[in-house]
Design a protein around this motif. Sequence first.
Motif, PDB file in Angstrom:
ATOM      1  N   GLY A 110      10.353 -21.143-144.824  1.00 29.97           N
ATOM      2  CA  GLY A 110      10.712 -19.741-144.933  1.00 29.97           C
ATOM      3  C   GLY A 110      12.222 -19.620-144.975  1.00 29.97           C
ATOM      4  N   PHE A 111      12.753 -18.527-144.430  1.00 30.19           N
ATOM      5  CA  PHE A 111      14.201 -18.342-144.432  1.00 30.19           C
ATOM      6  C   PHE A 111      14.820 -19.268-143.393  1.00 30.19           C
ATOM      7  CE2 PHE A 111      18.228 -16.603-143.204  1.00 30.19           C
ATOM      8  CZ  PHE A 111      18.791 -16.227-144.414  1.00 30.19           C
ATOM      9  N   ILE A 112      15.705 -20.161-143.860  1.00 32.21           N
ATOM     10  CA  ILE A 112      16.335 -21.153-142.993  1.00 32.21           C
ATOM     11  C   ILE A 112      17.847 -20.930-143.021  1.00 32.21           C
ATOM     12  CG2 ILE A 112      16.582 -23.602-142.477  1.00 32.21           C
ATOM     13  CD1 ILE A 112      13.677 -22.536-142.367  1.00 32.21           C
ATOM     14  N   ASP A 113      18.462 -21.010-141.857  1.00 28.85           N
ATOM     15  CA  ASP A 113      19.906 -20.823-141.745  1.00 28.85           C
ATOM     16  C   ASP A 113      20.612 -22.085-142.238  1.00 28.85           C
ATOM     17  OD1 ASP A 113      22.437 -19.953-141.126  1.00 28.85           O
ATOM     18  OD2 ASP A 113      22.245 -20.258-138.967  1.00 28.85           O
ATOM     19  N   THR A 114      21.137 -22.025-143.447  1.00 32.40           N
ATOM     20  CA  THR A 114      21.824 -23.152-144.076  1.00 32.40           C
ATOM     21  C   THR A 114      23.064 -22.635-144.795  1.00 32.40           C
ATOM     22  OG1 THR A 114      20.702 -22.950-146.218  1.00 32.40           O
ATOM     23  CG2 THR A 114      19.587 -24.246-144.507  1.00 32.40           C
ATOM     24  N   PRO A 115      23.953 -23.516-145.228  1.00 31.31           N
ATOM     25  CA  PRO A 115      25.095 -23.067-146.033  1.00 31.31           C
ATOM     26  C   PRO A 115      24.675 -22.326-147.293  1.00 31.31           C
ATOM     27  CG  PRO A 115      25.515 -25.269-145.211  1.00 31.31           C
ATOM     28  CD  PRO A 115      24.092 -24.941-144.839  1.00 31.31           C
ATOM     29  N   THR A 122      16.965 -36.424-150.938  1.00 30.44           N
ATOM     30  CA  THR A 122      17.884 -35.830-151.919  1.00 30.44           C
ATOM     31  C   THR A 122      18.438 -34.508-151.393  1.00 30.44           C
ATOM     32  OG1 THR A 122      16.225 -34.532-153.147  1.00 30.44           O
ATOM     33  CG2 THR A 122      16.500 -36.859-153.751  1.00 30.44           C
ATOM     34  N   GLY A 123      19.541 -34.057-152.003  1.00 28.61           N
ATOM     35  CA  GLY A 123      20.187 -32.837-151.519  1.00 28.61           C
ATOM     36  C   GLY A 123      20.556 -32.966-150.061  1.00 28.61           C
ATOM     37  N   ALA A 124      21.103 -34.145-149.709  1.00 27.91           N
ATOM     38  CA  ALA A 124      21.177 -34.552-148.301  1.00 27.91           C
ATOM     39  C   ALA A 124      22.488 -34.226-147.607  1.00 27.91           C
ATOM     40  CB  ALA A 124      20.929 -36.060-148.203  1.00 27.91           C
ATOM     41  N   SER A 125      23.437 -33.627-148.287  1.00 25.03           N
ATOM     42  CA  SER A 125      24.772 -33.486-147.698  1.00 25.03           C
ATOM     43  C   SER A 125      24.914 -32.284-146.773  1.00 25.03           C
ATOM     44  CB  SER A 125      25.828 -33.389-148.811  1.00 25.03           C
ATOM     45  OG  SER A 125      25.632 -32.214-149.592  1.00 25.03           O
ATOM     46  N   ARG A 126      23.920 -31.386-146.768  1.00 24.77           N
ATOM     47  CA  ARG A 126      24.029 -30.195-145.920  1.00 24.77           C
ATOM     48  C   ARG A 126      22.650 -29.563-145.742  1.00 24.77           C
ATOM     49  NH1 ARG A 126      26.658 -25.481-149.829  1.00 24.77           N
ATOM     50  NH2 ARG A 126      25.160 -25.684-151.534  1.00 24.77           N
ATOM     51  N   GLY A 127      22.592 -28.576-144.880  1.00 26.48           N
ATOM     52  CA  GLY A 127      21.392 -27.766-144.722  1.00 26.48           C
ATOM     53  C   GLY A 127      20.154 -28.564-144.362  1.00 26.48           C
ATOM     54  N   ILE A 128      19.043 -28.225-145.005  1.00 33.59           N
ATOM     55  CA  ILE A 128      17.766 -28.866-144.711  1.00 33.59           C
ATOM     56  C   ILE A 128      17.835 -30.367-144.969  1.00 33.59           C
ATOM     57  CG2 ILE A 128      15.355 -29.054-145.448  1.00 33.59           C
ATOM     58  CD1 ILE A 128      15.391 -26.014-145.914  1.00 33.59           C
ATOM     59  N   THR A 185      15.601 -23.165-138.491  1.00 27.88           N
ATOM     60  CA  THR A 185      16.696 -24.130-138.494  1.00 27.88           C
ATOM     61  C   THR A 185      16.303 -25.344-139.335  1.00 27.88           C
ATOM     62  OG1 THR A 185      15.899 -25.384-136.574  1.00 27.88           O
ATOM     63  CG2 THR A 185      17.286 -23.432-136.145  1.00 27.88           C
ATOM     64  N   PRO A 186      17.293 -26.055-139.866  1.00 28.36           N
ATOM     65  CA  PRO A 186      16.974 -27.279-140.621  1.00 28.36           C
ATOM     66  C   PRO A 186      16.157 -28.271-139.808  1.00 28.36           C
ATOM     67  CG  PRO A 186      19.227 -26.616-141.089  1.00 28.36           C
ATOM     68  CD  PRO A 186      18.728 -25.708-139.989  1.00 28.36           C
ATOM     69  N   ARG A 187      16.414 -28.359-138.523  1.00 30.51           N
ATOM     70  CA  ARG A 187      15.667 -29.314-137.695  1.00 30.51           C
ATOM     71  C   ARG A 187      14.185 -28.947-137.622  1.00 30.51           C
ATOM     72  NH1 ARG A 187      17.389 -33.356-134.388  1.00 30.51           N
ATOM     73  NH2 ARG A 187      15.952 -34.076-132.775  1.00 30.51           N
ATOM     74  N   GLU A 188      13.867 -27.667-137.646  1.00 36.40           N
ATOM     75  CA  GLU A 188      12.462 -27.273-137.605  1.00 36.40           C
ATOM     76  C   GLU A 188      11.734 -27.711-138.875  1.00 36.40           C
ATOM     77  OE1 GLU A 188      12.248 -23.396-134.729  1.00 36.40           O
ATOM     78  OE2 GLU A 188      13.409 -23.154-136.569  1.00 36.40           O
ATOM     79  N   ILE A 189      12.416 -27.673-139.999  1.00 36.60           N
ATOM     80  CA  ILE A 189      11.826 -28.198-141.234  1.00 36.60           C
ATOM     81  C   ILE A 189      11.746 -29.718-141.165  1.00 36.60           C
ATOM     82  CG2 ILE A 189      11.996 -28.274-143.741  1.00 36.60           C
ATOM     83  CD1 ILE A 189      11.475 -25.475-142.473  1.00 36.60           C
TER      84      ILE A 189
END
Length: 239
Positions: free
Chosen positions: A177-182, A11-17, A206-210
Amino acid sequence: MRLDGKVVLVTGASRGIGLGIVERFHEEGAIVYAGSTSNPSGVYPDGVTGITLDVADEAQWKTAIKQIVEARGRIDCLVNNAGIAVYDGVADGSTENWRKVIGVNQDGVFFGMREVIPHMQKEKSGSIINISSIWGKAAVAGAHAYHASKGALVMMTKNAAITYVKEGIRVNSVHPGFIDTPLTQAQDPAINEFVIGMTPMGRAGTPREIANGCLYLASDEASFVTGAELVIDGGYLAQ
């Protein structure tokens, strides 16, 4: 191919994490359904199915899970990633903002687990991953509803883990933690600077690290892991 053939909904799949998880799971062979309110075309890798899903809407959950199960016969993994943040404190918080945040961050996870668990029970197998936050474990000023909702996910996760452990269903939470996302790029830069400054690694994740952490929990490698809290935060909570 660590998720080869596994049927997954993010879910919440269109951007970021969320998008990072979709891409990573797809790389590892999962059959991925990407749920979002916008369901944007052209965002997801070829082979990923986008579906419209407002997680605060019970009816949309029923429709989404029915679509997946009718097409694939089962659902192996749910990643409850959708979330929103409002920075009201208790004294200045509006009822509208409170209900909006709780509706997405907490009710949405409840609705999702409620819909997928009966299907996982039939298969005697399944992995549910609830995306919480470091702010589900530690506080900063303001963001009262966000803290409340993300903190609630910790115990919701543990309860489901214990309740369904004998049926082969694993339930874990992830605490970025703090992740660089939109989402973080759009908020007050002062908030970003503060959190990064408090992070021992001195940078945003980064989202990939999550997504890499979620990949482990979704895979059979985590077969003895349930009720766990996986913190991925550059050392923030170690202080």
